[in-house]
Write an enzyme that holds these catalytic residues in place. Structure first.
Site, PDB file in Angstrom:
ATOM      1  N   GLU A 142      35.567 -53.548 -37.553  1.00 40.07           N
ATOM      2  CA  GLU A 142      36.121 -53.272 -38.874  1.00 40.07           C
ATOM      3  C   GLU A 142      35.462 -54.045 -40.013  1.00 40.07           C
ATOM      4  O   GLU A 142      36.146 -54.742 -40.788  1.00 40.07           O
ATOM      5  CB  GLU A 142      37.636 -53.534 -38.885  1.00 40.07           C
ATOM      6  CG  GLU A 142      38.419 -52.589 -38.001  1.00 40.07           C
ATOM      7  CD  GLU A 142      39.938 -52.797 -38.122  1.00 40.07           C
ATOM      8  OE1 GLU A 142      40.363 -53.791 -38.746  1.00 40.07           O
ATOM      9  OE2 GLU A 142      40.683 -51.955 -37.594  1.00 40.07           O
ATOM     10  N   GLU A 164      41.263 -47.527 -32.158  1.00 38.11           N
ATOM     11  CA  GLU A 164      42.613 -48.085 -32.296  1.00 38.11           C
ATOM     12  C   GLU A 164      43.548 -47.027 -32.860  1.00 38.11           C
ATOM     13  O   GLU A 164      43.189 -46.297 -33.790  1.00 38.11           O
ATOM     14  CB  GLU A 164      42.620 -49.311 -33.239  1.00 38.11           C
ATOM     15  CG  GLU A 164      41.862 -50.527 -32.738  1.00 38.11           C
ATOM     16  CD  GLU A 164      41.978 -51.699 -33.700  1.00 38.11           C
ATOM     17  OE1 GLU A 164      42.909 -51.671 -34.555  1.00 38.11           O
ATOM     18  OE2 GLU A 164      41.155 -52.622 -33.619  1.00 38.11           O
TER      19      GLU A 164
END
Length: 736
Positions: free
Chosen positions: A500, A604
Site C-alpha cells: 500500500e 485484502e
C-alpha cells in the site's frame, strides 16, 4: 577543775602538741566508727557514692604527692623564723636548747604520742576493713539485682518482639547503660538477628491469598468473555496457555554456543519458543540473514486440498483462482487486530502504533512482550486450520525490522525473522503457498499505523525520503538473496515489494521508478517468483501499460466499502450489488492486458459493513458510521453520521456485538456479502481475506466468522455467486 576557756598554765614545751588537720579528721572518723548508730537508707546511699568516688580521690592524692609542691597562695604564709625554731629543734641554738630542757613527764608523753601516731595507718586499715567488706557485699548484691532486672527486661522484650506487639524507641541513658542498644535512634535489635512473622503479617498474607483466589478466576472469566466475540486469537499482550516447553534444548549443551554468540540471535537458550526450530548452533548466513533455526531437509510433495496441485507442481495462475488468507497483526502489529497492546495506555500518552509502543516499553520489555506475541498469536495449529478451511495461499505481512533496524528505531530487531521462517515451514508442511508481503518500509510508505509509524510519509518523501528509499532497496537485496535458495523455489509463490504505497500522496513516477529498481534487484538475486505491486489507491483503471518492462508482475488491489464515505452509507442490498457488479467489472477490466494492467488479485477484503471496530480508524479516533471522525483533512474528515440515509440514529453498539446476538437476517446478509466478494475477485487471479484471526473483531476474522456461521466452512463452497437476484433485506434495520 579548769573550765573550757581556762588557759593551760603549763609551759609550751610541756604541753602536748595539738594534732594537725589530717590527724584531727582521722580521730573524728575513729570516734564516729565507734559511736555511729545504724545509718538511714539515705546515708547509706551517700556513703555508697562517696565509696565509689574514694579510689578516684586516692589517685588524685598520689598524683599530687609525686608532683613538685606548688607555690602556696598568699593566705598560707610561711612560718616566721621564730615559729620554725619553735617546732624544729635542729634550728635552735645551743643556748636555746639548753634553756628548754624537757621534763621526764614531757618526754614520756611525747614518746607515747609518737608511738600512737606510728600505729595510726594500721589502726585505720583495721577500722576500715569491716566497712570495705560490708560495702563490697552491698555492691555485689546491687549488681545481682541490676543484672537480674536487665535479663528479665530482655526476656520480656524478646517475647513481645517475637509476637510483633512491641517496638521500643531507643534514646539513650539507662537502656544504653544496660547494653540493650545496638544503634542510636533505631529500634532495639534482637540478638537472634531475624524477625519472625507476627500475627499482623500472617493476617496480611492471608488477605492477599484470598484476594488472588477471588480475582484470578474473575479475570480469566472476564478475559474469555471479552474474547468470545473476537477472532479466537491468543491475545496480543498475554497468552493464557503455558509457556513453550522447549524440550529440544535438552539435547543441546549450552557450552556449545560460542562466547561471542551467547545472548544474541544465534543463542537458542535466549529464545522464548524453540518449538520446531533446529536449535543446533550455526553462524551461517545467506544475504547477511541467519539460517539458524532451519532444518536441512524439506518436502514439497504436500497439497493444500484435492482441488489444487502439490507444492512441487506448477500452479496455473490466471486459470486456477487463488483462495488465500492473511495472517495480519502478527509480525506487524495492527491496533484493531490486537487492541490489548494499546488499551492499557491513556489517550494523552500517544501510543498509537508499533513505533510508539516499542519506544514506550523500551528494548527489554518490548522484546519480551512481542516475542511472546509472535510465539502465541499464530501457531502451527492455525496453519492446519487454514488448510482445513480450504485455503491454498497464505499472505504473511512482515516489516523491515525483521531484517534490520536503523539509528533511532525503537523496533524489536530480527526476532520476527525467526518466526517468519518457521511460518514458511508450516505452510510447506500443509501444502500452502506463500505470499511474502513487506508491510512496513523504512520511513513509512503511507503514514498509517500498520506501516509501523503513523504520521508523515518518510519514504520517497521528506528530508530522508531518498535515504529510506535506498534502505528499502538494500533490504530487498538481502531478502531476495536469501529466498533465492532452492528450498524456497516452490513454497514461496509471490514476493511483494511494498504494501500500500500511498501513491495519491506521492509522485507516481517516483514510486514506479523505485518499484522498477526493486524488481531488478530481486531478479538479479535469482528469484523467479511472481512479484506484487500495490495499486496505490489510484484505481485499477490507472494502471494500464504501467511497469510494462517488468515481467511476471501482479497488481494488488484492496477493496473495502467502509473506508469510503461515499460507499459506507450504501444500504445492505446495494453493497452486495456493488460487489457483484462494480468490483467484478473492475477486476475483469484490469486482468486483461488489452484493457488494463494484466494479472490482478485482491490482496485484502473483509465482510465488515461498518468502520465501528475498535481502533480500526487509528487508536482513540471515531468512526464514519457515527460521524465522529474529524481528521483535519476536508477530503477524509467525517463529522456527520454516514449510516444509510433515513435509517434513524447511527450506532456502533450492535455492529460490535457478540455474533451470538446476530439476527438470522443479518447472518444471511453477512454470508451473502462475503460470497459476492469472492465471486467478484475470482473474476481476476483470486483473493486473500483480511485476516485469519483477531482478538475481538469478528467481522475481520475468518476463523471467528466461520465458527459463527457467517463465512463458508470451505472456501469453494458457496450458495451465492452473483448470478441470482439480491434480496432487499427489508426486515434488516439499516442502522442496526
Amino acid at each position: 577543775m579548769a573550765g573550757p576557756h581556762d588557759r593551760d598554765a603549763r609551759p609550751d614545751h610541756e604541753r602536748p602538741r595539738r594534732p594537725h588537720g589530717r590527724e584531727r579528721r582521722d580521730q573524728r572518723q575513729r570516734r564516729s566508727a565507734q559511736n555511729t548508730p545504724e545509718k538511714k537508707p539515705s546515708a547509706v546511699a551517700r556513703d555508697e557514692r562517696q565509696e565509689r568516688a574514694l579510689p578516684e580521690r586516692r589517685e588524685r592524692r598520689r598524683e599530687r604527692a609525686t608532683r613538685d609542691p606548688p607555690d602556696r597562695s598568699p593566705r598560707h604564709k610561711p612560718r616566721s623564723p621564730e615559729r620554725r625554731r619553735r617546732y624544729d629543734p635542729a634550728s635552735l641554738t645551743s643556748s636555746e636548747r639548753d634553756s628548754n630542757p624537757l621534763s621526764f613527764d614531757s618526754l614520756a608523753k611525747l614518746d607515747a604520742y609518737n608511738e600512737r601516731t606510728s600505729h595510726q595507718p594500721q589502726e585505720k586499715e583495721q577500722l576500715l576493713a569491716p566497712r570495705e567488706k560490708d560495702r563490697s557485699h552491698q555492691r555485689q548484691r546491687k549488681e545481682k539485682v541490676t543484672s537480674g532486672r536487665v535479663l528479665k527486661d530482655k526476656a520480656k522484650h524478646r517475647r513481645k518482639s517475637e509476637h510483633g506487639r512491641e517496638k521500643r524507641r531507643v534514646v539513650s541513658g539507662p537502656l544504653a547503660e544496660e547494653g540493650r542498644v545496638e544503634k542510636r535512634g533505631g529500634y532495639i535489635a534482637e540478638e537472634s538477628g531475624k524477625k519472625r512473622f507476627g500475627r499482623k503479617c500472617w493476617i496480611s498474607v492471608l488477605v492477599v491469598v484470598l484476594l488472588l483466589v477471588i480475582l484470578i478466576p474473575v479475570g480469566i472469566y472476564a478475559s474469555k468473555k471479552n474474547g468470545g466475540s473476537g477472532g479466537g486469537g491468543a491475545g496480543g499482550s498475554s497468552d493464557d496457555g503455558p509457556a513453550p516447553a522447549n524440550e529440544n534444548l535438552q539435547g543441546i549443551d549450552e557450552n556449545d554456543i560460542p562466547a561471542e554468540a551467547k545472548n544474541t540471535y544465534f543463542d537458542p537458550f535466549t529464545w522464548y519458543d524453540t518449538t520446531d526450530f533446529n536449535v543446533t548452533y550455526t553462524k551461517e548466513t545467506v544475504g547477511g540473514l541467519p539460517v539458524m533455526g532451519l532444518n536441512s531437509a524439506w518436502d514439497d510433495g504436500t497439497q493444500a486440498n484435492e482441488n489444487v496441485p502439490s507444492l512441487d507442481q506448477e500452479w496455473a495462475y490466471g486459470t486456477l483462482p487463488i483462495r488465500g488468507i492473511n495472517v495480519g497483526g502478527w509480525l506487524s502489529i495492527e491496533p484493531f487486530i490486537t487492541p490489548s497492546f494499546f488499551q492499557r495506555y491513556k489517550s494523552n500518552q500517544g501510543i498509537v502504533d508499533e513505533y510508539t509502543l516499542t519506544k514506550e516499553l523500551g528494548p527489554q520489555k518490548a522484546t519480551k512482550m512481542l516475542e511472546k506475541h509472535y510465539a502465541s498469536f499464530i501457531k502451527e495449529d492455525d496453519f492446519k486450520q487454514i488448510q482445513a478451511a480450504g485455503f491454498d495461499h497464505v499472505r504473511i505481512p512482515y516489516s523491515y525490522w525483521a531484517v534490520t533496524t536503523y539509528p533511532g528505531d525503537p523496533y524489536v530487531p530480527k526476532i520476527a525473522w525467526r518466526y517468519l521462517l518457521r511460518a514458511i515451514e508450516y505452510c510447506r508442511k500443509y501444502g500452502l503457498r506463500v505470499n511474502l508481503d513487506l508491510h512496513g518500509l523504512p520511513g513509512s510508505q503511507n503514514g498509517w499505523n500498520h506501516s509501523g509509524r503513523q504520521g508523515a510519509i518518510g519514504w520517497l518523501n521528506g528530508t530522508d525520503g531518498d535515504l529510506n528509499a535506498q534502505r528499502s532497496l538494500d533490504i530487498h537485496t538481502q531478502l531476495s538473496t536469501f529466498f533465492a535458495q532452492p528450498r524456497y523455489k516452490n513454497v514461496i509463490a509471490i514476493y511483494g515489494l511494498a504494501n500500500e504505497p500511498k501513491m495519491i500522496a506521492l509522485p507516481t513516477s517516483d514510486v514506479l521508478e523505485w518499484e522498477t529498481k526493486a524488481a531488478a534487484i530481486v531478479r538479479k538475486s535469482g528469484m523467479q517468483q511472481h512479484l506484487v505491486v500495490g495499486d496505490g489507491f489510484l484505481g485499477l483503471s490507472k494502471w494500464k501499460d504501467q511497469l510494462s518492462g517488468v515481467r511476471n508482475v501482479i497488481l494488488d488491489v484492496h477493496q473495502y466499502t467502509i473506508f469510503n464515505k461515499n460507499q459506507i452509507n450504501y444500504p445492505h442490498q446495494k453493497k452486495i450489488q456493488y460487489a457483484c457488479q462494480g468490483w467484478t467489472d473492475q477486476m475483469k477490466q484490469s486482468v486483461s492486458v488489452a484493457t488494463g494492467f494484466g494479472p490482478t488479485i485482491c490482496g485484502e477484503w473483509s465482510q465488515a459493513d461498518t468502520d465501528c471496530t475498535l481502533y480500526l480508524n487509528n487508536v482513540n479516533t471515531g468512526t464514519r458510521w457515527e460521524g465522529t471522525l474529524p481528521t483535519g483533512d476536508p477530503t477524509t474528515s467525517v463529522t456527520t453520521p454516514h449510516c444509510p440515509p433515513d435509517s434513524g440514529t447511527c450506532s456502533c453498539d450492535k455492529a460490535n456485538a457478540d455474533p451470538g446476538s446476530y439476527s438470522d437476517d443479518y447472518k444471511q446478509w453477512l454470508m451473502m456479502y462475503a460470497e459476492a466478494q469472492i465471486a467478484s475477485f475470482e473474476a481476476g487471479w483470486g483473493w486473500f481475506y483480511w485476516t485469519w484471526t483477531t482478538e475481538s473483531a469478528t467481522q475481520w476474522s475468518w476463523k471467528a466468522g466461520m465458527n459463527a456461521g457467517i463465512l463458508p466452512k470451505k472456501t469453494w463452497q458457496r450458495d451465492f455467486n452473483c448470478t441470482s437476484n439480491v434480496p432487499d433485506f427489508k426486515n434488516l434495520p439499516e442502522n442496526y
